[in-house]
Write a protein that holds these residues in place. Structure first.
Motif, PDB file in Angstrom:
ATOM      1  N   LYS A 417       0.840  -1.196   0.000  1.00 44.87           N
ATOM      2  CA  LYS A 417       0.000   0.000   0.000  1.00 44.87           C
ATOM      3  C   LYS A 417       0.877   1.250   0.000  1.00 44.87           C
ATOM      4  CE  LYS A 417      -4.076  -1.681   2.533  1.00 44.87           C
ATOM      5  NZ  LYS A 417      -4.874  -1.491   3.760  1.00 44.87           N
ATOM      6  N   PRO A 418       0.443   2.299  -0.688  1.00 41.39           N
ATOM      7  CA  PRO A 418       1.170   3.575  -0.615  1.00 41.39           C
ATOM      8  C   PRO A 418       0.982   4.204   0.759  1.00 41.39           C
ATOM      9  CG  PRO A 418      -0.881   3.841  -1.842  1.00 41.39           C
ATOM     10  CD  PRO A 418      -0.740   2.371  -1.563  1.00 41.39           C
ATOM     11  N   GLY A 419       1.905   5.085   1.133  1.00 38.04           N
ATOM     12  CA  GLY A 419       1.854   5.649   2.469  1.00 38.04           C
ATOM     13  C   GLY A 419       1.834   7.161   2.502  1.00 38.04           C
ATOM     14  N   ILE A 420       1.513   7.694   3.685  1.00 39.25           N
ATOM     15  CA  ILE A 420       1.574   9.135   3.903  1.00 39.25           C
ATOM     16  C   ILE A 420       3.031   9.593   3.883  1.00 39.25           C
ATOM     17  CG2 ILE A 420       1.160  10.973   5.604  1.00 39.25           C
ATOM     18  CD1 ILE A 420      -1.333   9.538   6.473  1.00 39.25           C
ATOM     19  N   THR A 421       3.897   8.767   4.471  1.00 39.11           N
ATOM     20  CA  THR A 421       5.319   9.071   4.465  1.00 39.11           C
ATOM     21  C   THR A 421       6.093   7.815   4.090  1.00 39.11           C
ATOM     22  OG1 THR A 421       7.161  10.019   5.739  1.00 39.11           O
ATOM     23  CG2 THR A 421       5.688   8.512   6.906  1.00 39.11           C
ATOM     24  N   SER A 422       7.356   8.009   3.733  1.00 45.15           N
ATOM     25  CA  SER A 422       8.189   6.884   3.315  1.00 45.15           C
ATOM     26  C   SER A 422       9.645   7.249   3.509  1.00 45.15           C
ATOM     27  CB  SER A 422       7.926   6.550   1.838  1.00 45.15           C
ATOM     28  OG  SER A 422       8.414   7.599   1.004  1.00 45.15           O
ATOM     29  N   TRP A 423      10.509   6.272   3.337  1.00 44.64           N
ATOM     30  CA  TRP A 423      11.945   6.534   3.407  1.00 44.64           C
ATOM     31  C   TRP A 423      12.333   7.548   2.317  1.00 44.64           C
ATOM     32  CZ3 TRP A 423      16.090   2.056   3.656  1.00 44.64           C
ATOM     33  CH2 TRP A 423      17.336   2.615   3.950  1.00 44.64           C
ATOM     34  N   GLY A 424      11.801   7.326   1.130  1.00 48.16           N
ATOM     35  CA  GLY A 424      12.078   8.240   0.024  1.00 48.16           C
ATOM     36  C   GLY A 424      11.534   9.633   0.277  1.00 48.16           C
ATOM     37  N   GLN A 425      10.380   9.726   0.929  1.00 51.02           N
ATOM     38  CA  GLN A 425       9.784  11.029   1.234  1.00 51.02           C
ATOM     39  C   GLN A 425      10.618  11.779   2.260  1.00 51.02           C
ATOM     40  OE1 GLN A 425       7.448  12.328  -0.403  1.00 51.02           O
ATOM     41  NE2 GLN A 425       6.319  13.828   0.807  1.00 51.02           N
ATOM     42  N   VAL A 426      11.116  11.057   3.268  1.00 53.76           N
ATOM     43  CA  VAL A 426      11.991  11.676   4.268  1.00 53.76           C
ATOM     44  C   VAL A 426      13.265  12.183   3.616  1.00 53.76           C
ATOM     45  CG1 VAL A 426      13.410  11.217   6.314  1.00 53.76           C
ATOM     46  CG2 VAL A 426      11.064  10.365   6.214  1.00 53.76           C
ATOM     47  N   LYS A 427      13.789  11.394   2.666  1.00 57.88           N
ATOM     48  CA  LYS A 427      15.052  11.732   2.017  1.00 57.88           C
ATOM     49  C   LYS A 427      14.898  12.874   1.012  1.00 57.88           C
ATOM     50  CE  LYS A 427      19.375  10.787   0.739  1.00 57.88           C
ATOM     51  NZ  LYS A 427      20.534  10.901   1.630  1.00 57.88           N
ATOM     52  N   TYR A 428      13.833  12.811   0.174  1.00 55.89           N
ATOM     53  CA  TYR A 428      13.695  13.751  -0.945  1.00 55.89           C
ATOM     54  C   TYR A 428      12.562  14.758  -0.797  1.00 55.89           C
ATOM     55  CZ  TYR A 428      17.146  11.576  -3.966  1.00 55.89           C
ATOM     56  OH  TYR A 428      18.317  11.135  -4.499  1.00 55.89           O
ATOM     57  N   GLY A 429      11.533  14.401  -0.029  1.00 51.75           N
ATOM     58  CA  GLY A 429      10.367  15.274   0.017  1.00 51.75           C
ATOM     59  C   GLY A 429       9.589  15.183  -1.285  1.00 51.75           C
ATOM     60  N   TYR A 430       9.002  16.293  -1.716  1.00 52.03           N
ATOM     61  CA  TYR A 430       8.227  16.300  -2.954  1.00 52.03           C
ATOM     62  C   TYR A 430       9.176  16.209  -4.151  1.00 52.03           C
ATOM     63  CZ  TYR A 430       4.331  17.950  -0.084  1.00 52.03           C
ATOM     64  OH  TYR A 430       3.346  18.057   0.868  1.00 52.03           O
ATOM     65  N   ALA A 431       8.882  15.296  -5.080  1.00 57.37           N
ATOM     66  CA  ALA A 431       9.693  15.177  -6.296  1.00 57.37           C
ATOM     67  C   ALA A 431       9.278  16.254  -7.292  1.00 57.37           C
ATOM     68  CB  ALA A 431       9.507  13.796  -6.911  1.00 57.37           C
TER      69      ALA A 431
END
Length: 473
Positions: A417-431
């Motif tokens: 399932k997609p999430g509100i936050t992720s490792w990638g989101q913490v690292k990059y934020g909005y692409a």
């Protein structure tokens, strides 16, 4: 196809019976020190209403516990030693829970009685459950080894490796449980050594239809391990299929420890897990999702109201913004956000990614994005079940189509399932572009490979730090 439901029912039934037996013996044991005559002893048990409701409730508790840890999944693929270890751990957890819920209020002569009670219930329950499970699993394994039970198997490959795998598996003195339905050709293989041994079902691109049509339960990839691109393509084609996948290893895999092997008689193959997380962790993850989402929505309800007022005052238009994203197994869903852009930001209908100085973003929207506050309506998505707290960020189909052209393995993210936050989101934020989406993807793939409750809490912790510091982009 084997009767999986019947086999699962056998495990549940015997677990229930053994739990009744163990609890009954324990109930008699805990009464024996308080009565001197046999009549008083038996009357104390059979006249106690706790005996009757607990002898139903306790076994149901055990069955639920075993279901949560995944004991009733893959009932035909069992390792007796591994299962005994799982029963030992489950017995320890279950007896500890029962001890604190049902036993601590008992009348006792001394506190040493608690230790005796605990040890007696643990030993009896573990022994009875492990014994019946061992017998059931042994009988099933014997049927598999005699060739009476088998899994419909698809062989991928037609060269010397495929021939070697097929010959070794079918030539074993003890059957491994594979019923070969046919093989699939792979481009680049010059010599077809399987045409006289198995029916050729077609090409790699048709694997999914073959699995459904022939009720395939196991896929064995027997191509040259050096063909990494082809192996990756096959794994992508089988990504959403609930089948066991095994790959022929080379010596590098064996030396690196990639080949986890427990069956003495079977051919050594790399087995890819069907489930990313154990069932009990999947259940725990969902419970955590619901509980934390409810807490956030209730506790921060004043914040929801203030943000709604802020959005309304910042520019004309609705408070909430929703659009279609792609979730688990490629299924679309509506994601919710507080609107951070001007109305009509995508007037031509073509999705456009935001950037640091995007003029479409309102002043209040930029504030919300910095602290990730525009995302908090997605806690309602979590409650609905189409999102989770921690998981790869969902994208729109428009961008997914562009991403998979450069990185086909993006589709592996749709296993969860997609999430509100992720490792990638913490690292990059909005692409801000497709390249950043692809760069962010490797962290989400690493998350899936190491997915656990502990990893979720770690990502949530760093997400909270990002929000507090306002370092999001």
């Amino acid at each position: 196809m084997m009767n999986k439901r019947l086999q699962t029912f056998k495990y549940i039934l015997f677990d229930f019976i053994m739990a009744v037996t163990a609890w009954g013996l324990f109930f008699f044991y805990r009464k024996k020190e308080f009565y001197f005559s046999k009549q008083e002893y038996f009357d104390s048990v059979f006249n106690d209403p706790k005996f009757y409701y607990s002898i139903i409730i306790i076994p149901i508790f055990w069955v639920i516990l075993y279901a949560l840890i995944g004991s009733y999944r893959n009932v035909f693929r069992r390792s007796r030693m591994r299962e005994t270890g799982q029963i030992f751990i489950a017995s320890f957890i279950g007896v500890t829970i029962i001890f604190f819920v049902f036993i601590l209020d008992d009348v006792i002569v001394s506190y040493t009685d608690y230790y005796k009670y605990y040890l007696f219930l643990f030993v009896v329950h573990f022994f009875l459950t492990a014994l019946t499970r061992f017998i059931l699993t042994m009988k099933t394994n014997k049927k598999i080894h005699r060739g009476e039970l088998a899994f419909n198997t698809l062989l991928i490959g037609s060269n010397g490796n495929a021939f070697k795998v097929f010959s070794e598996i079918t030539g074993q003195s003890v059957a491994s449980g594979n019923r070969f339905i046919g093989y699939v050709r792979v481009s680049g293989e010059v010599h077809d050594q399987m045409k006289d041994l198995l029916p050729c079902l077609g090409d790699v691109d048709q694997i999914e239809s073959f699995v459904v049509e022939h009720a395939i339960e196991e896929i064995i990839i027997a191509i040259d391990p050096a063909q990494h691109k082809m192996i990756e393509k096959i794994l992508l084609e089988t990504n959403n299929l609930k089948v066991t996948i095994k790959i022929m290893p080379d010596y590098k895999d064996i030396i690196a420890g990639s080949v986890k092997y427990s069956a003495i008689f079977n051919m050594p193959l790399i087995e890819l897990p069907v489930e990313i997380m154990p069932l009990w962790q999947q259940v725990a993850k969902r419970i955590i999702d619901v509980v934390l989402s409810v807490i956030v929505i209730i506790v921060f309800s004043p914040l929801y109201l203030l943000l709604a007022i802020g959005v309304k005052r910042s520019s004309k238009g609705p408070v909430l913004y929703s659009h279609e994203r792609i979730g688990l197994k490629g299924k679309p869903f509506q994601i919710y956000k507080f609107r951070s852009m001007l109305v009509g930001a995508e007037q031509n209908g073509t999705p456009q990614l935001s950037n640091k100085d995007d003029p479409r973003v309102t002043k209040f929207g930029r504030f919300m994005r910095k602290y990730r506050l525009d995302e908090i309506p997605q806690f309602f998505n979590v409650l609905k079940g189409n999102m989770t707290l921690v998981g790869p960020r969902p994208e729109r189909q428009y961008y997914i189509d562009q991403i998979v052209q450069q990185a086909p393995h993006y589709r592996l993210l749709q296993r969860v399932k997609p999430g509100i936050t992720s490792w990638g989101q913490v690292k990059y934020g909005y692409a801000e572009n497709v390249e950043q989406m692809i760069a962010r993807m490797k962290y989400d793939l690493l998350y899936i490979e190491n997915m656990s409750i502990a990893m979720d809490f770690k990502i949530l912790f760093y997400t909270v730090l990002t929000v507090i510091k306002g370092t999001g982009k």
